[in-house]
Design a protein around this motif. Structure first.
Motif, mmCIF file in Angstrom:
data_model
loop_
_atom_site.group_PDB
_atom_site.id
_atom_site.type_symbol
_atom_site.label_atom_id
_atom_site.label_comp_id
_atom_site.label_asym_id
_atom_site.label_seq_id
_atom_site.Cartn_x
_atom_site.Cartn_y
_atom_site.Cartn_z
ATOM 1 N N ALA A 151 26.620 30.311 49.221
ATOM 2 C CA ALA A 151 25.614 31.372 49.341
ATOM 3 C C ALA A 151 24.244 30.921 48.848
ATOM 4 O O ALA A 151 23.280 31.697 48.907
ATOM 5 N N ALA A 152 24.132 29.681 48.373
ATOM 6 C CA ALA A 152 22.889 29.198 47.769
ATOM 7 C C ALA A 152 21.639 29.390 48.630
ATOM 8 O O ALA A 152 20.585 29.767 48.100
ATOM 9 N N PRO A 153 21.679 29.148 49.963
ATOM 10 C CA PRO A 153 20.453 29.327 50.750
ATOM 11 C C PRO A 153 19.864 30.733 50.636
ATOM 12 O O PRO A 153 18.634 30.889 50.605
ATOM 13 N N ALA A 154 20.719 31.753 50.582
ATOM 14 C CA ALA A 154 20.216 33.126 50.445
ATOM 15 C C ALA A 154 19.593 33.324 49.071
ATOM 16 O O ALA A 154 18.516 33.935 48.941
ATOM 17 N N GLN A 155 20.260 32.827 48.042
ATOM 18 C CA GLN A 155 19.718 32.939 46.690
ATOM 19 C C GLN A 155 18.367 32.244 46.579
ATOM 20 O O GLN A 155 17.417 32.783 45.995
ATOM 21 N N GLU A 156 18.293 31.045 47.120
ATOM 22 C CA GLU A 156 17.053 30.281 47.041
ATOM 23 C C GLU A 156 15.920 30.930 47.821
ATOM 24 O O GLU A 156 14.737 30.716 47.522
ATOM 25 N N ALA A 157 16.265 31.744 48.820
ATOM 26 C CA ALA A 157 15.258 32.455 49.603
ATOM 27 C C ALA A 157 14.825 33.749 48.925
ATOM 28 O O ALA A 157 13.985 34.484 49.469
ATOM 29 N N GLY A 158 15.413 34.042 47.772
ATOM 30 C CA GLY A 158 15.022 35.224 47.024
ATOM 31 C C GLY A 158 15.837 36.467 47.299
ATOM 32 O O GLY A 158 15.469 37.565 46.845
ATOM 33 N N VAL A 159 16.943 36.329 48.021
ATOM 34 C CA VAL A 159 17.813 37.482 48.275
ATOM 35 C C VAL A 159 18.742 37.670 47.075
ATOM 36 O O VAL A 159 19.433 36.735 46.672
ATOM 37 N N ARG A 160 18.741 38.853 46.514
ATOM 38 C CA ARG A 160 19.670 39.131 45.398
ATOM 39 C C ARG A 160 21.098 38.936 45.900
ATOM 40 O O ARG A 160 21.498 39.571 46.888
ATOM 41 N N THR A 161 21.856 38.095 45.222
ATOM 42 C CA THR A 161 23.196 37.737 45.688
ATOM 43 C C THR A 161 24.225 38.076 44.619
ATOM 44 O O THR A 161 24.059 37.729 43.450
ATOM 45 N N VAL A 162 25.273 38.763 45.055
ATOM 46 C CA VAL A 162 26.307 39.242 44.132
ATOM 47 C C VAL A 162 27.674 38.779 44.625
ATOM 48 O O VAL A 162 27.944 38.767 45.825
ATOM 49 N N PHE A 163 28.543 38.405 43.668
ATOM 50 C CA PHE A 163 29.892 37.948 44.010
ATOM 51 C C PHE A 163 30.929 38.850 43.345
ATOM 52 O O PHE A 163 31.247 38.684 42.163
ATOM 53 N N PRO A 164 31.485 39.837 44.067
ATOM 54 C CA PRO A 164 32.576 40.638 43.504
ATOM 55 C C PRO A 164 33.880 39.822 43.526
ATOM 56 O O PRO A 164 34.442 39.580 44.596
ATOM 57 N N ARG A 165 34.308 39.386 42.357
ATOM 58 C CA ARG A 165 35.557 38.624 42.251
ATOM 59 C C ARG A 165 36.716 39.612 42.150
ATOM 60 O O ARG A 165 37.018 40.150 41.096
ATOM 61 N N THR A 166 37.362 39.828 43.280
ATOM 62 C CA THR A 166 38.367 40.878 43.412
ATOM 63 C C THR A 166 39.739 40.433 42.931
ATOM 64 O O THR A 166 40.146 39.295 43.148
ATOM 65 N N GLY A 167 40.457 41.376 42.300
ATOM 66 C CA GLY A 167 41.827 41.129 41.881
ATOM 67 C C GLY A 167 42.802 41.580 42.952
ATOM 68 O O GLY A 167 42.475 41.626 44.148
ATOM 69 N N LEU A 168 44.012 41.933 42.551
ATOM 70 C CA LEU A 168 45.046 42.399 43.481
ATOM 71 C C LEU A 168 44.792 43.868 43.813
ATOM 72 O O LEU A 168 44.854 44.725 42.931
ATOM 73 N N VAL A 169 44.501 44.147 45.066
ATOM 74 C CA VAL A 169 44.118 45.496 45.475
ATOM 75 C C VAL A 169 45.359 46.347 45.729
ATOM 76 O O VAL A 169 46.233 45.981 46.526
ATOM 77 N N VAL A 170 45.428 47.482 45.040
ATOM 78 C CA VAL A 170 46.561 48.405 45.202
ATOM 79 C C VAL A 170 46.272 49.298 46.400
ATOM 80 O O VAL A 170 45.435 50.208 46.340
ATOM 81 N N ALA A 171 46.956 49.023 47.510
ATOM 82 C CA ALA A 171 46.757 49.779 48.746
ATOM 83 C C ALA A 171 48.081 49.888 49.486
ATOM 84 O O ALA A 171 48.929 48.994 49.386
ATOM 85 N N ARG A 172 48.249 50.973 50.207
ATOM 86 C CA ARG A 172 49.507 51.208 50.924
ATOM 87 C C ARG A 172 49.692 50.240 52.088
ATOM 88 O O ARG A 172 50.801 49.810 52.381
ATOM 89 N N HIS A 173 48.620 49.908 52.755
ATOM 90 C CA HIS A 173 48.698 49.011 53.905
ATOM 91 C C HIS A 173 47.745 47.848 53.694
ATOM 92 O O HIS A 173 46.559 48.041 53.463
ATOM 93 N N GLY A 174 48.269 46.642 53.789
ATOM 94 C CA GLY A 174 47.432 45.456 53.651
ATOM 95 C C GLY A 174 47.461 44.878 52.253
ATOM 96 O O GLY A 174 47.760 45.565 51.269
ATOM 97 N N GLY A 175 47.160 43.592 52.165
ATOM 98 C CA GLY A 175 47.132 42.928 50.872
ATOM 99 C C GLY A 175 48.521 42.779 50.273
ATOM 100 O O GLY A 175 49.543 43.074 50.903
ATOM 101 N N ALA A 176 48.565 42.329 49.020
ATOM 102 C CA ALA A 176 49.846 42.102 48.344
ATOM 103 C C ALA A 176 50.647 43.393 48.210
ATOM 104 O O ALA A 176 51.861 43.406 48.436
ATOM 105 N N TRP A 177 49.974 44.480 47.856
ATOM 106 C CA TRP A 177 50.697 45.735 47.655
ATOM 107 C C TRP A 177 51.240 46.296 48.958
ATOM 108 O O TRP A 177 52.225 47.025 48.960
#
Length: 300
Positions: A151-177
């Motif tokens: 994502a560095a090019p966006a950061q270097e261009a001045g775009v605020r960049t965020v990384f949500p580091r997601t855990g195990l998502v509790v959901a009825r359909h999809g993912g581990a759960w």
């Protein structure tokens, strides 16, 4: 959040689909990135594994959210599949970041939210870690490091960049759960290995709310762990599933069996990650389902 134009990559996935529904319900204009020829004005063509995107379609968006990538836990980690995981995440992120950087300052989004994962930390055992912890060792940590780095090019261009580091998502359909619920409802659920490994979970509701929180707050950038405040062991989660679903949890899956069936990916199931959302809590975010039983009930 004021009404905005928000582009979402990975809109057909578990988290992306829920995010799109949430944004649309509140009146936001959602632009979907698709891998085929666009069929309407709210679609933009891109090829994450090929590293290309129609940058013009992103011009004027207030935010770009990237949640695309092949499912880490959907199959054995053969060398070919690991290469696919890397291409989709690293090359896809790089394509989006370069596209955003290529836009004029007036056309660029104010924020780029690039999905990430707590796999960054690797094995932590019983040691609690937050965003200040270094990357771990192994395939997943190295993948996440390169994924975020793309994502560095966006950061270097001045775009605020965020990384949500997601855990195990509790959901009825999809993912581990999504694979756990049918087993437990059939009375076939139980702990995996010795059950002492920590699982850092988050409800799908809170996952979407956290992403929207990160979009809204102009002072937030960098990594944010998106996990419930109190990680639990696999044994504790197994017991909670049994209580909420009113099913026995007598079965166990021995570690050697998991390693035989899952190969290298078994390390992700048997490994322990005790991850805390320190920066998310400090930013004022409030979890609707901070405890596992509430998260399970919300997913039923």
């Amino acid at each position: 959040m004021e009404l905005s134009r928000i582009a979402v990559a990975g809109s057909s996935g578990l988290i992306g689909g829920a995010l799109v529904r949430s944004l649309a319900a509140d009146g936001h204009e959602v632009v979907r990135l698709v891998r085929r020829a666009p069929r309407s004005e709210d679609e933009v063509r891109w090829d994450p594994e090929g590293g290309s995107v129609d940058a013009a379609g992103l011009a004027g968006c207030d935010a770009v959210v990237n949640l695309a990538g092949a499912n880490v836990g959907s199959r054995r980690w053969t060398e070919a599949y690991k290469a696919k995981l890397r291409r989709g995440r690293v090359q896809g992120t790089a394509a989006l970041a370069k596209a955003l950087a290529s836009l004029s300052p007036e056309e660029r989004p104010r924020v780029f939210v690039n999905g990430s994962a707590i796999g960054y930390y690797g094995e932590t055992g019983g040691r609690a870690v937050d965003e200040s912890a270094p990357a771990g060792e192994g395939f997943l940590p190295s993948l996440v490091v390169d994924w975020e780095g793309a994502a560095a090019p966006a950061q270097e261009a001045g775009v605020r960049t965020v990384f949500p580091r997601t855990g195990l998502v509790v959901a009825r359909h999809g993912g581990a759960w999504g694979r756990l619920f049918p087993l437990f409802q059939a009375g076939l659920g139980g702990r995996m290995g010795n059950g002492r490994q920590y699982w850092s979970f988050v409800s799908l509701h809170d996952e979407v709310a956290a992403i929207r929180h990160l979009i809204d707050r102009d002072n937030l950038s960098g990594p944010f762990n998106v996990t419930a405040p109190q990680p639990l062991t696999n044994r504790e989660i197994t017991e909670a599933m049994g209580r909420v679903l009113h099913r026995p949890t007598l079965f166990t899956v021995p570690a050697p069996v998991l390693r035989t069936v899952l190969g290298e990916m078994a390390g992700d199931v048997l490994g322990s990650q005790r991850v805390l959302p320190a920066r998310l809590l400090e930013s004022g975010f409030t979890f609707a389902f901070p405890e596992i039983e509430g998260a399970i009930r919300a997913a039923r």
